[in-house]
Design a protein around this motif. Structure first.
Motif, short mmCIF file in Angstrom:
data_model
loop_
_atom_site.label_atom_id
_atom_site.label_comp_id
_atom_site.label_asym_id
_atom_site.label_seq_id
_atom_site.Cartn_x
_atom_site.Cartn_y
_atom_site.Cartn_z
N ALA A 4 26.68 -30.93 14.99
CA ALA A 4 27.45 -29.87 15.66
C ALA A 4 26.71 -29.38 16.88
N LEU A 5 27.48 -28.89 17.84
CA LEU A 5 26.94 -28.26 19.04
C LEU A 5 27.79 -27.03 19.31
N GLU A 19 11.81 -33.39 22.15
CA GLU A 19 12.98 -34.27 22.05
C GLU A 19 14.15 -33.72 22.84
N PHE A 20 14.35 -32.40 22.80
CA PHE A 20 15.45 -31.80 23.56
C PHE A 20 15.23 -31.89 25.06
N GLN A 21 13.99 -32.03 25.48
CA GLN A 21 13.69 -32.13 26.91
C GLN A 21 14.43 -33.31 27.53
N LEU A 81 22.55 -22.29 23.15
CA LEU A 81 23.08 -23.43 22.41
C LEU A 81 22.53 -23.45 20.99
N LEU A 82 23.36 -23.88 20.07
CA LEU A 82 22.93 -24.17 18.71
C LEU A 82 23.27 -25.63 18.46
N LEU A 83 22.26 -26.42 18.18
CA LEU A 83 22.47 -27.82 17.84
C LEU A 83 22.09 -28.01 16.39
N ILE A 84 22.94 -28.72 15.68
CA ILE A 84 22.62 -29.15 14.32
C ILE A 84 22.51 -30.66 14.39
N VAL A 85 21.29 -31.14 14.16
CA VAL A 85 20.99 -32.56 14.31
C VAL A 85 20.23 -33.03 13.08
N GLU A 86 20.64 -34.15 12.54
CA GLU A 86 19.93 -34.73 11.40
C GLU A 86 18.72 -35.51 11.89
N GLY A 87 17.68 -35.53 11.08
CA GLY A 87 16.53 -36.36 11.36
C GLY A 87 15.65 -35.91 12.50
N LEU A 88 15.62 -34.61 12.75
CA LEU A 88 14.72 -34.11 13.80
C LEU A 88 13.28 -34.16 13.32
N ALA A 136 27.74 -34.36 26.66
CA ALA A 136 27.63 -35.81 26.82
C ALA A 136 26.19 -36.28 26.63
N ALA A 137 25.24 -35.53 27.16
CA ALA A 137 23.82 -35.89 27.02
C ALA A 137 23.39 -35.80 25.56
N CYS A 138 23.85 -34.77 24.85
CA CYS A 138 23.52 -34.63 23.42
C CYS A 138 24.11 -35.78 22.62
N GLU A 139 25.36 -36.12 22.89
CA GLU A 139 26.00 -37.21 22.17
C GLU A 139 25.30 -38.54 22.46
N ALA A 140 24.90 -38.76 23.72
CA ALA A 140 24.22 -40.00 24.08
C ALA A 140 22.83 -40.08 23.45
#
Length: 87
Positions: free
Chosen positions: A26-27, A63-65, A46-53, A14-18
């Motif tokens: 993907a998470l 940012e992940f903090q 965890l493996l996060l795939i995030v655009e625009g990092l 939920a925190a990642c989506e928000a």
């Protein structure tokens, strides 16, 4: 999944989506928690795939903090909650 980690992973998702919104592609959870075989001292991989990092490891960790601060306070068991380290 393992009962100890169910709510934690729900909160992290939920925190990642928000935080990332549509940038979150993907998470994935891997390691012992992902396999459903965690031990009492297991960390959460965890493996996060995030655009625009942002470029660079340190800005991405910063940012992940925000995810760590949002999702982990109620799960705190005295562990180190720094991004890139075991929870």
């Amino acid at each position: 999944m393992h009962p100890v980690y169910d709510q934690l992973l729900t909160d992290v998702r939920a925190a990642c989506e928000a935080h990332y919104g549509s940038r979150l592609v993907a998470l994935a959870v891997f390691g012992s928690v992902g396999r459903g075989t965690p031990q009492p001292d297991s960390d959460v991989d965890l493996l996060l795939i995030v655009e625009g990092l942002p470029n660079g490891r340190l800005p991405r960790m910063a940012e992940f903090q925000a995810i760590v601060q949002s999702a982990l306070p109620r799960h705190d068991r005295g562990r180190n909650h720094s991004a890139g380290r075991s929870w």
